[in-house]
Design a protein around this motif. Structure first.
Motif, PDB file in Angstrom:
ATOM      1  N   GLY A 221     -15.145  -5.617   9.097  1.00 24.19           N
ATOM      2  CA  GLY A 221     -16.145  -5.349   7.924  1.00 24.19           C
ATOM      3  C   GLY A 221     -15.005  -4.861   6.893  1.00 24.19           C
ATOM      4  O   GLY A 221     -14.656  -5.995   6.611  1.00 24.19           O
ATOM      5  N   THR A 222     -15.405  -3.357   6.346  1.00 27.60           N
ATOM      6  CA  THR A 222     -14.744  -3.429   5.447  1.00 27.60           C
ATOM      7  C   THR A 222     -13.326  -2.169   5.393  1.00 27.60           C
ATOM      8  O   THR A 222     -13.615  -1.150   6.279  1.00 27.60           O
ATOM      9  CB  THR A 222     -15.106  -3.112   3.625  1.00 27.60           C
ATOM     10  N   ARG A 223     -12.283  -2.056   5.345  1.00 27.50           N
ATOM     11  CA  ARG A 223     -11.422  -1.242   5.859  1.00 27.50           C
ATOM     12  C   ARG A 223     -11.282  -0.187   5.468  1.00 27.50           C
ATOM     13  O   ARG A 223     -10.669   0.898   5.980  1.00 27.50           O
ATOM     14  CB  ARG A 223      -9.363  -1.772   5.331  1.00 27.50           C
ATOM     15  N   ASN A 224     -12.124   0.300   4.806  1.00 22.97           N
ATOM     16  CA  ASN A 224     -11.443   1.830   4.110  1.00 22.97           C
ATOM     17  C   ASN A 224     -13.200   2.574   4.618  1.00 22.97           C
ATOM     18  O   ASN A 224     -13.355   3.485   4.119  1.00 22.97           O
ATOM     19  CB  ASN A 224     -11.934   1.413   2.631  1.00 22.97           C
ATOM     20  N   ASP A 225     -13.581   2.283   5.535  1.00 21.50           N
ATOM     21  CA  ASP A 225     -14.690   3.027   5.447  1.00 21.50           C
ATOM     22  C   ASP A 225     -14.950   3.152   7.203  1.00 21.50           C
ATOM     23  O   ASP A 225     -14.276   2.598   7.965  1.00 21.50           O
ATOM     24  CB  ASP A 225     -15.855   2.398   5.044  1.00 21.50           C
TER      25      ASP A 225
END
Length: 644
Positions: A221-225
């Motif tokens: 995924g994306t790390r900051n969400d």
């Protein structure tokens, strides 16, 4: 592959090389297991798909499996278990999701029959295209996209790090796209492309009689969400996640009417799992996605949700309440309902024709069967829920003429569920839904202390007009649609809503159902040439070729005669209401698709054309039929203040 059904489980047998695709979903992701230990699909809600391919290769004493070994694959809930017999060992591969985390859990249990060395090597391809499409969809500037796409060059974190026996394979793929693995023991990193490892392995030596369990967890995924998951933490909580997956299965309790019947128990549990699995929460957005291909962007449809929540209502009514609030927040100030509401509450294909009626009908069904009048006072973008219901119906009335019926015309006439057919002017399906919504609003108004008489008068007028203008006495059913110059008088399964909602009297209802039995149930219709596959959505096929587009252009396909399981089950419930044989339309589609290797409910299918997607939410409607098998669901009312 051969299959059998037992106590809610779908069990297949065959060779290791044969795939048994099984779709699973939780609040964050969807995945598909392949019955060989692979992850054939993996998508993060409202983000992107992860893999283009995935291979899991097993080796014993340096010799790879030849994939002709016998295996047994068991599928239930959010879990698939693959058991493989090898000369030197038995493998039990368990793959599952928990309820909340963006993580796929895999355990390979090796039971050694002699001293041996075991190894599992995994390699995969990355779906860069899906990730880039997500960047474009977010309307980032070309400069920003270029910066994101080149960001991986600066990453120096990729690689394998150990914490005791376990290891983490950290992967920054591209931009802010991550793919991490945590492995319980014996981990090795394989090939690296531009610093990112797209191969890893694990294994160990085993003594004769020893049982060893290798575990790994993958997250992308994306790390900051909301998509980020710490894979080492997930690995540490593996047992708790496995218990959660089992509890989810245990909670899929069958109604009394099917207990002890292996086919019907599996049918019910498969369908209820399908609807609940499609429920998602993303901030204030709380609702049911239409299915696994409707998550980019994440969105919930008025019509799909209406039929989906019927199966959930008796077991998880709070989820239905949440759906109502989410749909209410997708209505604009004019009272226009789109086809769907996106995760950010923006409309998706605005101003639909059937959506307002479904919204009001859903509120009514929920209140009637829960007694929760408090939902009507819930705040939403248009005031309260009851105010939103009034707003959409008043807006919809602007589309009526002197008959009281809705008039579809111009660009508006494809905006209902049958969006591959230009159904113009008076459409029986839409008119019957509108009548139901007017009736529902009359009773909801009374319940709120408002005067519902005006809505009830409109309901009576619309009901009469449907029966006066759209009933074909010679054919014994309601025509599909009718304009000044043309009448499509084929029998459309979606006209069954006139029976469900009491628009047709008993005599006409039975006439409609008998004709559907003769013409739409493929086993009875000897004129159609596709064999016994389920229930056709229309017959005869559309006669005006200028009214049909895309997939519906072809006979036996999509809206032009394909089987839509949700409609087959809705029709089955109408037959149940009138004491007719209903098991064929209820179950034949499910049985037929099992024979095709489709182990989760399909969106639509045809015996001669490509099928729709799997794990489709509204195809769970059969679970509703079994939950409310007294046949009185749509006959129950809030009150009886008028002579009806």
């Amino acid at each position: 592959m051969k299959y059998k059904l037992k106590g809610g489980k779908i069990i297949t047998t065959g060779k290791m090389h044969e795939r048994a695709f099984y779709d699973v979903s939780n609040n964050r992701i969807t995945a598909q297991f392949d019955g060989r230990g692979g992850i054939s699909k993996y998508a993060v809600m409202n983000k992107f798909s992860v893999f283009t391919n995935f291979y899991s290769l097993y080796t014993v004493d340096g010799v790879p499996f030849d994939y002709m070994e016998e295996k047994v694959v068991t599928m239930e809930g959010k879990r698939q278990i693959t058991e493989v017999e090898h000369d030197k060992c038995k493998l039990t591969i368990t793959q599952f999701l928990d309820n909340e985390h963006n993580a796929i859990y895999v355990e390979t249990a090796v039971e050694a029959k002699c001293d041996l060395t075991f190894d599992n090597t995994i390699n995969f391809g990355i779906n860069y295209e899906s990730y880039v499409q997500q960047l474009l969809a977010n309307r980032l500037s070309p400069k920003t996209i270029a910066t994101v796409l080149t960001g991986f060059i600066k990453s120096k974190k990729n690689g394998l790090t150990f914490n005791g026996a376990s290891a983490k394979l950290h992967g920054d793929v591209l931009g802010d796209f991550y793919l991490d693995y945590a492995i319980s023991e014996g981990a090795q990193a394989g090939e690296a492309e531009r610093g990112f490892h797209n191969q890893f392995s694990y294994g160990a030596k085993l003594r004769a009689g020893e049982l060893k369990k290798f575990r790994y967890v993958v997250s992308a995924g994306t790390r900051n969400d909301f998509t980020f998951c710490d894979v080492m933490e997930a690995l540490a909580n593996f047992d708790a996640a496995a218990k959660e997956a089992q509890k989810y299965i245990d909670d899929l309790a069958c109604p009394a009417c099917v207990k002890g019947d292996d086919f019907m128990e599996t049918y019910y549990k498969s369908l209820l799992n399908c609807s609940i699995s499609n429920y998602k929460e993303l901030g204030k957005f709380k609702g049911f996605l239409a299915g696994i291909v409707y998550q980019f962007p994440a969105r919930t449809y008025y019509r799909d949700a209406y039929w989906t929540v019927l199966s959930v209502l008796p077991v998880r009514p709070q989820l239905v309440r949440n759906e109502i609030v989410t749909l209410a927040n997708g209505i604009n100030k004019k009272g226009e309902c789109p086809s769907a509401v996106k995760f950010n509450f923006k409309n998706y294909w605005g101003n639909h024709y059937d959506s307002p009626s479904f919204f009001v009908a859903m509120i009514y069904d929920y209140v009637v069967h829960t007694g929760d009048l408090g939902v009507l006072k819930e705040e939403c973008a248009c005031g309260t829920i009851i105010e939103a219901a009034k707003l959409v119906l008043d807006r919809l009335e602007q589309e009526t003429d002197s008959t009281g019926l809705l008039v579809k015309g111009g660009e508006y006439n494809r905006r209902d569920w049958c969006d591959n057919v230009f159904r113009s002017t008076y459409v029986t399906y839409d008119e019957a839904l509108y009548a139901r919504a007017l009736f529902a609003m009359s009773e909801l108004s009374d319940a709120c202390g408002m005067d519902g008489n005006a809505y009830y008068a409109k309901y009576v007028k619309v009901k009469k007009a449907i029966n006066d203008l759209l009933w074909d006495e010679e054919k014994g059913y309601y025509v599909n649609y009718k304009s000044k110059d043309f009448t499509e008088d084929n029998l459309s399964i979606d006209t069954v809503v006139a029976v469900l909602f009491g628009i047709a009297d008993e005599a006409r209802s039975k006439s409609v159902l008998k004709n559907m039995e003769k013409m739409l149930e493929s086993k009875n219709n000897k004129q159609q040439k596709a064999g016994d596959f389920g229930t056709l959505s229309v017959y005869p096929f559309y006669k005006n070729t200028k009214d049909i587009v895309q997939k519906s252009s072809l006979p036996y396909y999509y809206h032009n005669g394909g089987d839509w399981p949700y409609l087959s089950c809705v029709y089955a419930y109408a037959k149940l209401m009138y004491g007719m044989e209903y098991k064929y339309p209820l179950t034949r589609w499910f049985e037929y698709n099992l024979d095709q290797g489709n182990y989760t409910p399909v969106e639509f299918f045809s015996p001669i054309h490509p099928q729709g997607s799997l794990l489709q939410a509204w195809s769970s409607t059969g679970a509703f039929v079994l939950s409310y098998s007294d046949g009185n669901f749509f006959r129950k009312q809030l009150g009886d203040k008028r002579v009806k």
